[in-house]
Enzyme design. Structure first.
Site: not given
Ligand code: NAD
Ligand code: UD1
Length: 338
Positions: A216, A81-82, A124, A230, A12, A58, A152, A148, A35
């Site tokens: 699926i 960054a994450g 998120s 979604r 992104i 970093d 956030k 995770y 990543n």
């Protein structure tokens, strides 16, 4: 503006850099490449005609951060960054808290030292609690069932407390729904390592022949066709959402929170069938058991961003699939192909 983009070599962040350049800003990328590939910087230059400054570091390296903020006279920061893999965060929670929470704290500390107070943060939809009260709005109940997601939530809380303590800050948390698609040039896109966890890159790898069939996860959900629903959002629309957020937030103190989504729920089968139209063949799939932790359906109420940021999605489902397919077919092995 000079904008520090942490994680700007990622999926992104890289596409947001292109849109920042197009809008006349100067992105400065700070990314550890944990990543991402260095090739991304070449691709940003190829697409935008401007090579962004790239600092391999970093975000927890306070001294490098302070140096970078000063050296490039940074006006505002976008913090991508994450680490983002839910399953990995369950297996190695310490890495996620260190990287995502500690990284955010070090960033705040460095910004305080240099006197920069505008921050846009990648949050998120995973911060929302499971609820039948759809669509989700910024006031919906929050709670998360993975480390995770909790990173956030914690980061959002820290930012809100910072603004409460020093009200001249402007911090904006953008709660992304499901980002998909690629830059239409096919130069920049999502390049997951190993087996993709997320639906769209998995489908794209089936289409290009890297995987034999889509599994699926569940066809017995209480949704119209039984598969999960979604809110997919084109990554170009998401990138534009960051520009809109920066325009809104710069010089407007406070802690701001916005959903970035389309407001429309789509099922796995609907997405698969649209991708089939984009790549010109029907794609093999089989039904598998539900994935633990998955919700049946969630989608955004994006009206706050529409009203205050004057932002709404512009790209269609067919655009998302066409751009993903163009990226995947021209870069079958991601950035390794170049
Ligand atoms: P990504 O992994 O492609 O990008 C993240 C970038 O941050 C990578 O380039 C990585 O190398 C870099 N990075 C990670 N830790 C770092 C550190 N400590 N110091 C410096 N660089 C570091 O992921 P993305 O999909 O572009 O996501 C960007 C942000 O948006 C992440 O914070 C993610 O949690 C959040 N987000 C993503 C999604 C999604 O589905 N992609 C959804 C909601 C939120
Ligand atoms: C995932 C993350 C979430 C993150 C979001 C952002 C998990 C548990 N959650 O959520 O934290 O914020 O991405 O994009 O990883 N599906 C399949 N087969 C697959 C892959 C997915 O059927 O191979 C289905 C899933 O069951 C779901 C839908 O496709 O119904 C979307 O899945 P995915 O892309 O992983 O996104 P989320 O589950 O929304």
């Amino acid at each position: 503006m000079n904008i520090l983009v942490t994680g700007g070599a990622g999926y992104i962040g890289s596409i947001t850099c292109v849109q920042l350049i197009a809008a006349g800003h100067r992105p400065i990328i700070l990314d550890s490449l944990v990543n991402a590939k260095a090739e991304v910087v070449n691709r940003i230059e190829q697409v935008s005609g401007q090579r962004p400054v790239f600092v391999q570091a970093d975000v927890r390296d306070r001294a490098r951060l302070v140096q970078t903020l000063r050296e490039h006279a940074v006006d505002a920061v976008i913090h991508f960054a994450g680490l983002k893999a839910v399953g990995e965060s369950v297996a190695q929670p310490w890495r996620y808290y260190d990287n995502n929470v500690q990284g955010s704290l070090v960033l705040i500390d460095a910004m305080r030292e240099v006197g920069i107070q505008t921050l846009v943060f990648s949050s998120s939809a995973t911060v929302y609690a499971e609820t039948l009260d759809q669509p989700l709005h910024e006031g919906s109940v929050i709670s998360s069932n993975s480390p995770y997601g909790r990173t956030k939530l914690m980061a959002e809380q820290i930012f809100s407390d910072v603004v409460a303590a020093e009200p001249t800050w402007s911090i904006t948390a953008l709660r992304y729904f499901n980002p998909v698609g690629a830059h239409p040039s096919a130069c920049l896109g999502e390049d997951p390592q190993g087996v993709p966890n997320n639906l769209m890159p998995f489908i794209a790898q089936v289409a290009v022949g890297r995987r034999s069939a889509l599994h699926i996860f569940g066809n017995d959900y209480p949704t119209p066709d039984g598969t999960g629903v979604r809110d997919y959002i084109h990554v170009m629309d998401l990138a534009d959402g960051h520009l809109a957020a920066l325009r809104y937030a710069h010089g407007r103190p406070g802690h701001h929170v916005f959903n970035l989504g389309s407001g429309r729920g789509l099922s796995v089968l609907e997405l698969l069938s649209a991708f089939g139209r984009a790549c010109g063949k029907s794609l093999p799939y089989e039904f598998s058991p539900r994935r633990p932790g998955d919700l049946a359906a969630f989608w955004a109420n994006p009206s706050l961003a529409e009203e205050l940021l004057n932002w709404r999605v512009q790209r269609s489902l067919d655009d998302m699939c066409a751009d993903s397919w163009r990226w995947q077919s021209q870069n079958p092995n991601g950035y390794e192909s170049s």
